[in-house]
Write an enzyme that holds these catalytic residues in place. Structure first.
Site, PDB file in Angstrom:
ATOM      1  N   HIS A   1     -66.352   2.885  45.074  1.00  0.00           N
ATOM      2  CA  HIS A   1     -65.770   3.148  43.753  1.00  0.00           C
ATOM      3  C   HIS A   1     -66.886   3.350  42.716  1.00  0.00           C
ATOM      4  CE1 HIS A   1     -62.184   0.708  45.379  1.00  0.00           C
ATOM      5  NE2 HIS A   1     -61.690   1.919  45.155  1.00  0.00           N
TER       6      HIS A   1
ATOM      7  N   LYS B   1     -48.891  -1.173  45.502  1.00  0.00           N
ATOM      8  CA  LYS B   1     -49.434  -2.215  46.388  1.00  0.00           C
ATOM      9  C   LYS B   1     -49.192  -3.611  45.801  1.00  0.00           C
ATOM     10  CE  LYS B   1     -53.253   0.667  47.801  1.00  0.00           C
ATOM     11  NZ  LYS B   1     -54.704   0.872  47.709  1.00  0.00           N
TER      12      LYS B   1
ATOM     13  N   ARG C   1     -62.724  10.568  50.711  1.00  0.00           N
ATOM     14  CA  ARG C   1     -63.691  10.079  51.701  1.00  0.00           C
ATOM     15  C   ARG C   1     -63.554  10.810  53.027  1.00  0.00           C
ATOM     16  NH1 ARG C   1     -61.554   4.225  51.521  1.00  0.00           N
ATOM     17  NH2 ARG C   1     -59.734   5.531  51.231  1.00  0.00           N
TER      18      ARG C   1
ATOM     19  N   SER D   1     -61.375  -1.352  50.586  1.00  0.00           N
ATOM     20  CA  SER D   1     -61.207  -2.732  50.137  1.00  0.00           C
ATOM     21  C   SER D   1     -60.578  -3.596  51.231  1.00  0.00           C
ATOM     22  CB  SER D   1     -60.330  -2.781  48.889  1.00  0.00           C
ATOM     23  OG  SER D   1     -60.849  -1.938  47.898  1.00  0.00           O
TER      24      SER D   1
HETATM   25  N1  COA Z   1     -64.982   4.308  48.158  1.00  0.00           N
HETATM   26  C1  COA Z   1     -64.482   3.225  48.765  1.00  0.00           C
HETATM   27  N2  COA Z   1     -63.184   2.963  48.855  1.00  0.00           N
HETATM   28  C2  COA Z   1     -62.353   3.830  48.294  1.00  0.00           C
HETATM   29  C3  COA Z   1     -62.793   4.972  47.642  1.00  0.00           C
HETATM   30  C4  COA Z   1     -64.177   5.213  47.592  1.00  0.00           C
HETATM   31  N3  COA Z   1     -64.682   6.292  47.016  1.00  0.00           N
HETATM   32  N4  COA Z   1     -61.729   5.655  47.218  1.00  0.00           N
HETATM   33  C5  COA Z   1     -60.671   4.968  47.591  1.00  0.00           C
HETATM   34  N5  COA Z   1     -61.041   3.852  48.246  1.00  0.00           N
HETATM   35  C6  COA Z   1     -60.161   2.904  48.915  1.00  0.00           C
HETATM   36  C7  COA Z   1     -59.916   1.624  48.235  1.00  0.00           C
HETATM   37  O1  COA Z   1     -60.807   0.640  48.696  1.00  0.00           O
HETATM   38  C8  COA Z   1     -58.502   1.324  48.656  1.00  0.00           C
HETATM   39  O2  COA Z   1     -58.539   0.775  49.959  1.00  0.00           O
HETATM   40  P1  COA Z   1     -57.388  -0.145  50.533  1.00  0.00           P
HETATM   41  O3  COA Z   1     -56.174   0.730  50.637  1.00  0.00           O
HETATM   42  O4  COA Z   1     -57.942  -0.536  51.859  1.00  0.00           O
HETATM   43  O5  COA Z   1     -57.193  -1.284  49.602  1.00  0.00           O
HETATM   44  C9  COA Z   1     -57.880   2.689  48.741  1.00  0.00           C
HETATM   45  O6  COA Z   1     -58.931   3.552  49.033  1.00  0.00           O
HETATM   46  C10 COA Z   1     -57.268   3.197  47.478  1.00  0.00           C
HETATM   47  O7  COA Z   1     -57.679   2.465  46.370  1.00  0.00           O
HETATM   48  P2  COA Z   1     -57.926   2.975  44.915  1.00  0.00           P
HETATM   49  O8  COA Z   1     -59.004   4.004  44.875  1.00  0.00           O
HETATM   50  O9  COA Z   1     -58.090   1.778  44.063  1.00  0.00           O
HETATM   51  O10 COA Z   1     -56.677   3.794  44.519  1.00  0.00           O
HETATM   52  P3  COA Z   1     -55.171   3.652  44.823  1.00  0.00           P
HETATM   53  O11 COA Z   1     -54.852   4.683  45.854  1.00  0.00           O
HETATM   54  O12 COA Z   1     -54.780   2.264  45.097  1.00  0.00           O
HETATM   55  O13 COA Z   1     -54.615   4.094  43.405  1.00  0.00           O
HETATM   56  C11 COA Z   1     -53.120   5.036  41.842  1.00  0.00           C
HETATM   57  C12 COA Z   1     -53.461   4.773  43.294  1.00  0.00           C
HETATM   58  C13 COA Z   1     -53.204   3.788  40.991  1.00  0.00           C
HETATM   59  C14 COA Z   1     -54.056   6.083  41.273  1.00  0.00           C
HETATM   60  C15 COA Z   1     -51.660   5.583  41.896  1.00  0.00           C
HETATM   61  O14 COA Z   1     -50.852   4.670  42.584  1.00  0.00           O
HETATM   62  C16 COA Z   1     -51.095   5.794  40.514  1.00  0.00           C
HETATM   63  O15 COA Z   1     -51.415   6.770  39.864  1.00  0.00           O
HETATM   64  N6  COA Z   1     -50.241   4.835  40.053  1.00  0.00           N
HETATM   65  C17 COA Z   1     -49.684   4.846  38.718  1.00  0.00           C
HETATM   66  C18 COA Z   1     -48.208   5.276  38.748  1.00  0.00           C
HETATM   67  C19 COA Z   1     -48.093   6.766  38.895  1.00  0.00           C
HETATM   68  O16 COA Z   1     -48.520   7.543  38.061  1.00  0.00           O
HETATM   69  N7  COA Z   1     -47.453   7.187  40.008  1.00  0.00           N
HETATM   70  C20 COA Z   1     -47.240   8.577  40.311  1.00  0.00           C
HETATM   71  C21 COA Z   1     -48.403   9.160  41.020  1.00  0.00           C
HETATM   72  S1  COA Z   1     -48.132  10.871  41.395  1.00  0.00           S
END
Ligand code: COA
Length: 169
Positions: free
Chosen positions: A22, A46, A95, A133
């Protein structure tokens, strides 16, 4: 510094265990835009291990000194938050191929919700391509060394959550 692509961009996420992956994406995005808002999603689908306050505190600690990065949290739709803060772009890291389908669907849905905001995908550094994560949590619970994958504040918060002794780093 060269002229930024746009005044502001938004990097949203659950950040439930901030990793060096991140941070890598954040630094790349911060070098392209005047201001990068790193925003913790409150209503992510989540069930996070850390509270919003904890996730925000970790981010604040690990981005201290980065003058154009702002840390915040938001409720509701990401695209609405982007418009609220004047961001023209949502940043996401891609990724591996398996990220693609989910990220592509979100990008198209967000653009359908509000065409003023584009999604930009950044390529992470090779050393962070395989980090996530949930894998980090699993490694820590099995007694492994996670210091290569997460910054010190994340490790400290995770160890305390799992009632593990502090690490020596
Ligand atoms: N390096 C390491 N890990 C990464 C990464 C990177 N560059 N990019 C993503 N990850 C991993 C994270 O560790 C996490 O792993 P896990 O699933 O094992 O816990 C996973 O990828 C995703 O985490 P994160 O990057 O924090 O994003 P997310 O996918 O959880 O976030 C939101 C999603 C919050 C952006 C999305 O749910 C959202 O927009 N929510 C708001 C409501 C909304 O607008 N909904 C409609 C969307 S169209």
């Amino acid at each position: 510094m060269d002229a930024p692509l746009a005044p502001a961009a938004l990097y949203p996420g659950t950040f439930d265990g901030l990793t060096y992956g991140h941070l890598d994406i954040m630094r790349r995005a911060a070098s392209l835009f005047g201001r990068l808002h790193v925003a913790v999603a409150v209503n992510a689908s989540k069930k996070p291990m850390f509270t919003v306050e904890e996730r925000t505190a970790i981010l604040l600690e690990e981005t201290r000194g980065e003058t154009n990065i702002r840390v915040e949290h938001f409720e509701g739709l990401t695209v609405e938050h982007a418009v609220r803060i004047g961001a023209k772009a949502i940043i996401r890291g891609l990724r591996v191929a398996s990220d693609f389908e989910y990220e592509w669907q979100m990008a198209l849905m967000n653009r359908d919700l509000d065409a003023r905001v584009e999604t930009l995908f950044l390529a992470p550094s090779a050393q962070t391509l395989f980090v996530s994560s949930s894998l980090v949590k699993e490694i820590l619970l099995q007694g492994g060394d996670i210091s290569r994958f997460v910054p010190p504040a994340t490790e400290r918060y995770m160890r305390s959550k799992f009632n593990l002794p502090p690490s020596e780093r």
